[in-house]
Design a protein around this motif. Structure first.
Motif, PDB file in Angstrom:
ATOM      1  N   UNK A   1       0.845  -1.202   0.000  1.00 28.32           N
ATOM      2  CA  UNK A   1       0.000   0.000   0.000  1.00 28.32           C
ATOM      3  C   UNK A   1       0.876   1.247   0.000  1.00 28.32           C
ATOM      4  N   UNK A   2       1.924   1.258   0.799  1.00 32.13           N
ATOM      5  CA  UNK A   2       2.852   2.394   0.847  1.00 32.13           C
ATOM      6  C   UNK A   2       3.517   2.600  -0.512  1.00 32.13           C
ATOM      7  N   UNK A   3       3.941   1.494  -1.146  1.00 27.95           N
ATOM      8  CA  UNK A   3       4.584   1.588  -2.456  1.00 27.95           C
ATOM      9  C   UNK A   3       3.610   2.124  -3.500  1.00 27.95           C
ATOM     10  N   UNK A   4       2.350   1.683  -3.452  1.00 27.09           N
ATOM     11  CA  UNK A   4       1.339   2.177  -4.384  1.00 27.09           C
ATOM     12  C   UNK A   4       1.142   3.685  -4.224  1.00 27.09           C
ATOM     13  N   UNK A   5       0.984   4.127  -2.985  1.00 25.98           N
ATOM     14  CA  UNK A   5       0.781   5.555  -2.743  1.00 25.98           C
ATOM     15  C   UNK A   5       1.997   6.364  -3.175  1.00 25.98           C
TER      16      UNK A   5
ATOM     17  N   UNK B   1       4.580  10.093  -6.918  1.00 29.55           N
ATOM     18  CA  UNK B   1       5.709  10.377  -7.813  1.00 29.55           C
ATOM     19  C   UNK B   1       5.228  10.676  -9.230  1.00 29.55           C
ATOM     20  N   UNK B   2       4.247   9.907  -9.707  1.00 30.00           N
ATOM     21  CA  UNK B   2       3.726  10.129 -11.057  1.00 30.00           C
ATOM     22  C   UNK B   2       3.101  11.514 -11.174  1.00 30.00           C
ATOM     23  N   UNK B   3       2.297  11.905 -10.188  1.00 27.25           N
ATOM     24  CA  UNK B   3       1.655  13.212 -10.230  1.00 27.25           C
ATOM     25  C   UNK B   3       2.685  14.332 -10.120  1.00 27.25           C
ATOM     26  N   UNK B   4       3.695  14.149  -9.290  1.00 28.54           N
ATOM     27  CA  UNK B   4       4.742  15.163  -9.158  1.00 28.54           C
ATOM     28  C   UNK B   4       5.535  15.321 -10.454  1.00 28.54           C
ATOM     29  N   UNK B   5       5.593  14.260 -11.266  1.00 30.95           N
ATOM     30  CA  UNK B   5       6.288  14.315 -12.554  1.00 30.95           C
ATOM     31  C   UNK B   5       5.370  14.754 -13.692  1.00 30.95           C
ATOM     32  N   UNK B   6       4.121  15.101 -13.378  1.00 34.93           N
ATOM     33  CA  UNK B   6       3.191  15.588 -14.389  1.00 34.93           C
ATOM     34  C   UNK B   6       2.406  14.513 -15.110  1.00 34.93           C
ATOM     35  N   UNK B   7       2.470  13.269 -14.635  1.00 38.51           N
ATOM     36  CA  UNK B   7       1.738  12.165 -15.264  1.00 38.51           C
ATOM     37  C   UNK B   7       0.468  11.861 -14.479  1.00 38.51           C
ATOM     38  N   UNK B   8      -0.617  11.580 -15.201  1.00 37.94           N
ATOM     39  CA  UNK B   8      -1.847  11.142 -14.564  1.00 37.94           C
ATOM     40  C   UNK B   8      -1.796   9.630 -14.362  1.00 37.94           C
ATOM     41  N   UNK B   9      -2.571   9.119 -13.398  1.00 37.93           N
ATOM     42  CA  UNK B   9      -2.628   7.686 -13.106  1.00 37.93           C
ATOM     43  C   UNK B   9      -4.052   7.222 -13.351  1.00 37.93           C
ATOM     44  N   UNK B  10      -4.222   6.270 -14.267  1.00 38.35           N
ATOM     45  CA  UNK B  10      -5.548   5.772 -14.634  1.00 38.35           C
ATOM     46  C   UNK B  10      -5.717   4.346 -14.134  1.00 38.35           C
TER      47      UNK B  10
END
Length: 96
Positions: free
Chosen positions: A25-29, A34-43
Motif C-alpha cells: 500500500x505504501x509503495x502504491x501511494x 511520484x507520477x503526479x509530481x512528474x506531471x503524469x496522470x494515473x488511470x
C-alpha cells in the motif's frame, strides 16, 4: 476508514501478512505521488483517475489586513472516480 483499516482488511481477505500488505500500500501511494509530481496522470480502470488540475490565477482577500492579494496559477492533485464507481456509490449509499 484509515490506512490501517485498509491494510487489515486486505490482509484478512488475502491471507498475506499485514507487514507485506502495508509495504504494498505504501509503495502504491508513493508511485501515485511520484507520477503526479512528474506531471503524469494515473488511470485505474473501473476505479478512477488521479489527475492534475490547473487552477487559474485569481484575486483573493486577506481579511485580517483588509487587502487584496493575487493568488498565482497553480496545479493541484485530484481524484476523478470512474463511472461504475460513482454509480455504485450512488445506488448503495443512503443519503443522510
Amino acid at each position: 476508514m484509515t490506512k490501517a483499516d485498509i491494510v487489515s482488511k486486505i490482509s484478512d481477505k488475502s491471507g498475506i501478512e499485514k507487514a507485506d500488505v502495508l509495504a504494498t500500500v505504501e509503495a502504491f501511494m508513493s508511485e501515485v505521488k511520484d507520477a503526479l509530481e512528474n506531471g503524469d496522470n494515473v488511470y485505474l480502470r473501473g476505479f478512477g483517475s488521479f489527475i492534475i488540475k490547473t487552477r487559474a490565477e485569481k484575486t483573493g482577500r486577506n481579511i485580517s489586513k483588509n487587502t487584496t492579494i493575487k493568488i498565482p496559477a497553480h496545479n493541484i492533485p485530484a481524484f476523478k472516480p470512474a463511472k461504475t464507481f460513482t454509480e455504485g456509490v450512488k445506488n448503495k449509499v443512503v443519503v443522510k
